[in-house]
Scaffold this active site. Structure first.
Site: not given
Ligand SMILES: Nc1ncnc2c1ncn2[C@@H]1O[C@H](COP(=O)(O)OP(=O)(O)OP(=O)(O)O)[C@@H](O)[C@H]1O
Ligand SMILES: [Mg+2]
Length: 258
Positions: A195, A212
């Site tokens: 992804d 992610d």
């Molecule tokens: N380690 C981190 N520190 C700070 N911000 C983070 C971190 N991990 C994620 N984020 C923030 O959170 C948002 C969402 O995280 P992530 O992409 O992991 O999950 P997601 O996209 O909701 O997951 P999914 O793909 O299952 O929907 C990211 O775009 C980022 O802005």
């Molecule tokens: Mg994401």
């Protein structure tokens, strides 16, 4: 009995959850969001992580997604990001009403929860495996059921921006750097991210960090190569959009060639 235990546990950690109880500056954290994210078993997991010292307080929400909410939290060893996966979503709830109550098909809620827990384990292990092999990803520190604690990318004021939210000074340099990261993910970690996009790359302290990794798969997954090509394609599209002459065939070869 269960209710009482829950009430006791909740009152023990309530003051550590002020940031998600609508007392913060984030208007979307209302009761509904709280109930959606922090069901009883999730609260129990957070409680355990607090007891073990992996989380001290949950301060404020960073992002909400379809599958997870991410929060800024503090721990004994400093700031952390806490990703909490939803144990139920609209689709699942829709299906549930036709199954729940039918004695022939019990335990579905539990099985769904178990599936979410496996997903969290998968993200944890993928992040660790990438990091061990030199890929720049946040360190995954701890998981418990649907809760993942990881290194926080940002500062006191907020998270670092995603690649899609910034203008890059030298896109060509970043393109080459990200191509090297993709190569490391494939050749050294033996995974396809699956992804890869400017949503899932953060620019933190001048470097690109990949996040992610729940969907990342091992090389011998039947679709691994397909996912890899899609990742490289997305990166090339990003580069072209930013004025870099990126050649997909050349880029793919660079990533897979030993
Ligand atoms: N380690 C981190 N520190 C700070 N911000 C983070 C971190 N991990 C994620 N984020 C923030 O959170 C948002 C969402 O995280 P992530 O992409 O992991 O999950 P997601 O996209 O909701 O997951 P999914 O793909 O299952 O929907 C990211 O775009 C980022 O802005
Ligand atoms: Mg994401």
């Amino acid at each position: 009995m269960k209710e009482k235990k829950y009430a006791t546990m909740f009152s023990a950690i309530e003051h550590k959850l002020t940031g998600v109880l609508g007392q913060g500056q984030y208007d979307w954290v209302d009761r509904r969001v709280f109930d959606q994210v922090f069901d009883q078993s999730t609260l129990m997991s957070v409680f355990k992580l607090m007891q073990q010292g992996h989380i001290d307080t949950i301060e404020w929400p960073i992002a909400r997604g379809k599958e997870a909410h991410v929060f800024f939290a503090k721990s004994q060893s400093g700031p952390v990001a806490v990703k909490i996966f939803h144990t139920s979503n609209a689709v699942f709830k829709g299906l549930m009403q036709y199954i729940e109550g039918d004695p022939r098909f019990g335990g579905l809620r539990r099985r769904h929860r178990e599936l979410v827990n496996v997903w969290v384990q998968k993200e944890h292990r993928n992040l660790m495996r990438m990091r061990k092999n030199g890929v720049r990803v946040p360190e995954s520190l701890m998981t418990r059921n649907n809760v993942l604690v990881m290194e926080y990318l940002g500062d006191e004021n907020g998270p670092s921006p995603r690649l899609r939210d910034v203008t890059v000074d030298d896109p060509e340099k970043l393109f080459k750097e990200l191509l090297r990261q993709l190569r490391m993910i494939w050749q050294d970690a033996g995974l396809a991210h699956a992804d890869f996009s400017d949503y899932n790359i953060m620019i933190h302290q001048g470097e690109a960090w990949i996040i992610d990794a729940g969907q990342s798969v091992v090389q011998n997954h039947p679709k691994a190569k397909e996912f890899l090509v899609r990742d490289v394609t997305r990166l090339c599209q990003w580069a072209q959009k930013n004025g870099v002459e990126a050649d997909l065939a050349e880029a793919t070869l660079f990533v897979i060639e030993e």
